[in-house]
Design an enzyme around this catalytic site. Structure first.
Site, PDB file in Angstrom:
ATOM      1  N   THR A 119       0.814  -1.216   0.000  1.00 11.99           N
ATOM      2  CA  THR A 119       0.000   0.000   0.000  1.00 11.99           C
ATOM      3  C   THR A 119       0.842   1.258   0.000  1.00 11.99           C
ATOM      4  O   THR A 119       1.960   1.275   0.527  1.00 11.99           O
ATOM      5  CB  THR A 119      -0.889   0.009   1.269  1.00 11.99           C
ATOM      6  N   TYR A 143      -1.618   0.144  10.215  1.00 12.49           N
ATOM      7  CA  TYR A 143      -1.899  -0.530   8.944  1.00 12.49           C
ATOM      8  C   TYR A 143      -0.684  -0.435   8.017  1.00 12.49           C
ATOM      9  O   TYR A 143      -0.195  -1.445   7.500  1.00 12.49           O
ATOM     10  CB  TYR A 143      -3.128   0.100   8.277  1.00 12.49           C
TER      11      TYR A 143
HETATM   12  N1  UFG Z   1     -13.652  10.833   1.822  1.00 14.44           N
HETATM   13  C1  UFG Z   1     -14.700  11.706   2.105  1.00 14.44           C
HETATM   14  N2  UFG Z   1     -15.900  11.161   2.489  1.00 14.44           N
HETATM   15  C2  UFG Z   1     -16.099   9.817   2.625  1.00 14.44           C
HETATM   16  C3  UFG Z   1     -15.024   8.944   2.339  1.00 14.44           C
HETATM   17  C4  UFG Z   1     -13.810   9.498   1.950  1.00 14.44           C
HETATM   18  O1  UFG Z   1     -14.561  12.922   2.003  1.00 14.44           O
HETATM   19  O2  UFG Z   1     -17.209   9.399   2.990  1.00 14.44           O
HETATM   20  C5  UFG Z   1     -12.362  11.400   1.397  1.00 14.44           C
HETATM   21  C6  UFG Z   1     -11.241  11.098   2.367  1.00 14.44           C
HETATM   22  O3  UFG Z   1     -11.185  12.060   3.374  1.00 14.44           O
HETATM   23  C7  UFG Z   1     -10.038  11.123   1.439  1.00 14.44           C
HETATM   24  C8  UFG Z   1     -10.581  10.639   0.099  1.00 14.44           C
HETATM   25  O4  UFG Z   1     -11.990  10.788   0.192  1.00 14.44           O
HETATM   26  O5  UFG Z   1      -9.596  12.440   1.280  1.00 14.44           O
HETATM   27  C9  UFG Z   1     -10.254   9.175  -0.166  1.00 14.44           C
HETATM   28  O6  UFG Z   1     -10.593   8.421   0.990  1.00 14.44           O
HETATM   29  P1  UFG Z   1     -10.650   6.833   1.007  1.00 14.44           P
HETATM   30  O7  UFG Z   1     -11.092   6.440   2.370  1.00 14.44           O
HETATM   31  O8  UFG Z   1     -11.414   6.347  -0.159  1.00 14.44           O
HETATM   32  O9  UFG Z   1      -9.141   6.400   0.743  1.00 14.44           O
HETATM   33  P2  UFG Z   1      -7.784   6.808   1.504  1.00 14.44           P
HETATM   34  O10 UFG Z   1      -7.026   7.687   0.569  1.00 14.44           O
HETATM   35  O11 UFG Z   1      -8.028   7.311   2.860  1.00 14.44           O
HETATM   36  O12 UFG Z   1      -7.115   5.379   1.670  1.00 14.44           O
HETATM   37  C10 UFG Z   1      -6.345   4.774   0.669  1.00 14.44           C
HETATM   38  C11 UFG Z   1      -6.460   3.256   0.769  1.00 14.44           C
HETATM   39  C12 UFG Z   1      -5.880   2.770   2.074  1.00 14.44           C
HETATM   40  C13 UFG Z   1      -4.478   3.270   2.205  1.00 14.44           C
HETATM   41  C14 UFG Z   1      -4.417   4.753   2.057  1.00 14.44           C
HETATM   42  C15 UFG Z   1      -2.987   5.172   2.058  1.00 14.44           C
HETATM   43  O13 UFG Z   1      -7.797   2.857   0.668  1.00 14.44           O
HETATM   44  O14 UFG Z   1      -5.878   1.364   2.091  1.00 14.44           O
HETATM   45  O15 UFG Z   1      -5.019   5.152   0.822  1.00 14.44           O
HETATM   46  O16 UFG Z   1      -2.757   6.418   1.682  1.00 14.44           O
HETATM   47  F1  UFG Z   1      -3.955   2.946   3.403  1.00 14.44           F
END
Ligand code: UFG
Length: 333
Positions: A119, A143
């Site tokens: 990741t 994680y």
């Molecule tokens: N977001 C929202 N509302 C929501 C869900 C997400 O605004 O309901 C935003 C989050 O704040 C973030 C973006 O959308 O800015 C993406 O969020 P995700 O949860 O889809 O994904 P992440 O970037 O947080 O996570 C991803 C992978 C993880 C990994 C991480 C590492 O899914 O497994 O990147 O950077 F660990």
């Protein structure tokens, strides 16, 4: 050129796509999955399914010793970053300890090739520039640490034992099988495109944007969303490289450009044809403003040529899968 591949976590989102892709090109596939977050109905019918925890090393050894596998693709693991902060030891158990056992069983059974699902979280906080594989590794969550520890174990094992590996660092995986066979199916999903697709299908009232005061063009966070089909294609290329005698490899998987949360939601609205309800919330702890891959290495070393680098297509596939889940009354997801 069919081989025999053990897919851990093959009843989950990415593992089930990999199992389908392997079968599509004539490989024999065995899935091992304890079905804690995965579903039996996501496993392709042509795959053998062993319902077991990869932590059951007795069962795993018996399977590997008798199975004539030439490769393992290791997807099984826990993936929710905030959950790992709240319960770190279970993440180290599930992701690190069980991976250690799996690698040991693989070495003992003489399995020569290992492809590991890592990741972008291994990098920790990064700047706005695309991040390359030689960037500092400073995970900011258990994680990310749990995955990095597995990367280290693999690298060390490969120095001592006849096993070669591919470590693939995923950015934001999204979309679903364009043929409609599998897709993201999770209880209490947290990933942006999945949550937005559920809202567009009426499964949720709307979506909260976690912060719009980031130093990005529109104030919302930027991520590099990669279609799961392109992601899986890179796994097959990695397997080919290892089988052809190529060296172990660690590579990012993303497209090299990002979209903001607002841009993603605008795309979902356009594809769905009706706007989903948005509310503005505070920042989510641990979110970086921008995380974008430098994917040059995968392109050069694997000759990886993404075919789905198109946010509209990603959203279309995600929405089609969400509607499919709804039509099948899959209450459990
Ligand atoms: N977001 C929202 N509302 C929501 C869900 C997400 O605004 O309901 C935003 C989050 O704040 C973030 C973006 O959308 O800015 C993406 O969020 P995700 O949860 O889809 O994904 P992440 O970037 O947080 O996570 C991803 C992978 C993880 C990994 C991480 C590492 O899914 O497994 O990147 O950077 F660990």
């Amino acid at each position: 050129m069919g081989g025999r591949v053990l897919v851990t976590g093959g009843a989950g989102y990415i593992g089930s796509h990999a199992a389908n892709a392997l079968i599509d090109r004539g490989e024999d596939v065995t899935v091992i999955d304890r079905l804690s977050t995965g579903f039996e109905w996501l496993v392709p019918p042509a795959a053998d399914l062993v319902v077991a925890d990869i932590g059951d090393t007795e069962k795993l050894s018996a399977l590997l010793n008798g199975g004539r596998f030439d490769a393992i693709m290791h997807f099984a693991g826990s993936i929710v970053v905030p959950e790992s902060v709240a319960d770190p030891l279970s993440y180290y158990e599930n992701n690190t300890v069980k991976s250690r056992g799996l690698i040991e069983c693989a070495v003992r059974a003489g399995i020569p090739h290992f492809v590991f699902s890592s990741t972008a979280a291994v990098y920790g906080s990064v700047g706005a520039e695309p991040v390359a594989e030689d960037a500092p590794l400073r995970p900011e969550s258990p994680y990310g640490s749990s995955k990095l520890m597995t990367e280290i174990m693999l690298a060390d094992a490969a120095k001592a034992d006849p096993i070669r590996y591919g470590v693939l660092r995923y950015f934001n995986v999204a979309g679903a099988d364009p043929k409609g066979r599998t897709g993201q199916s999770a209880k209490g999903a947290t990933h942006l495109i999945k949550v937005a697709a559920e809202a567009a299908c009426g499964k949720r009232d709307g979506i909260e944007i976690f912060g719009d005061d980031y130093p990005t063009a529109d104030g919302t966070c930027v991520r590099d969303y990669i279609h799961v089909t392109d992601l899986v294609a890179a796994h097959l290329l990695t397997l080919d490289r290892l089988r052809e005698g190529g060296e172990s490899l660690t590579a990012n998987l993303g497209y090299g450009h990002g979209f903001s949360v607002r841009e993603v939601l605008d795309t979902v609205d356009r594809v769905a044809g009706n706007p989903i309800q948005r509310s503005m919330g505070p920042r989510r702890p641990g979110d970086a403003a921008s995380i974008v891959a430098d994917p040059s290495k995968a392109r050069q070393e694997l000759n990886w040529q993404p075919a789905h680098d198109d946010l509209t297509g990603i959203v279309e596939d995600a929405l089609r899968w969400e509607r499919h889940l709804q039509s099948r009354n899959r209450d459990e997801v």
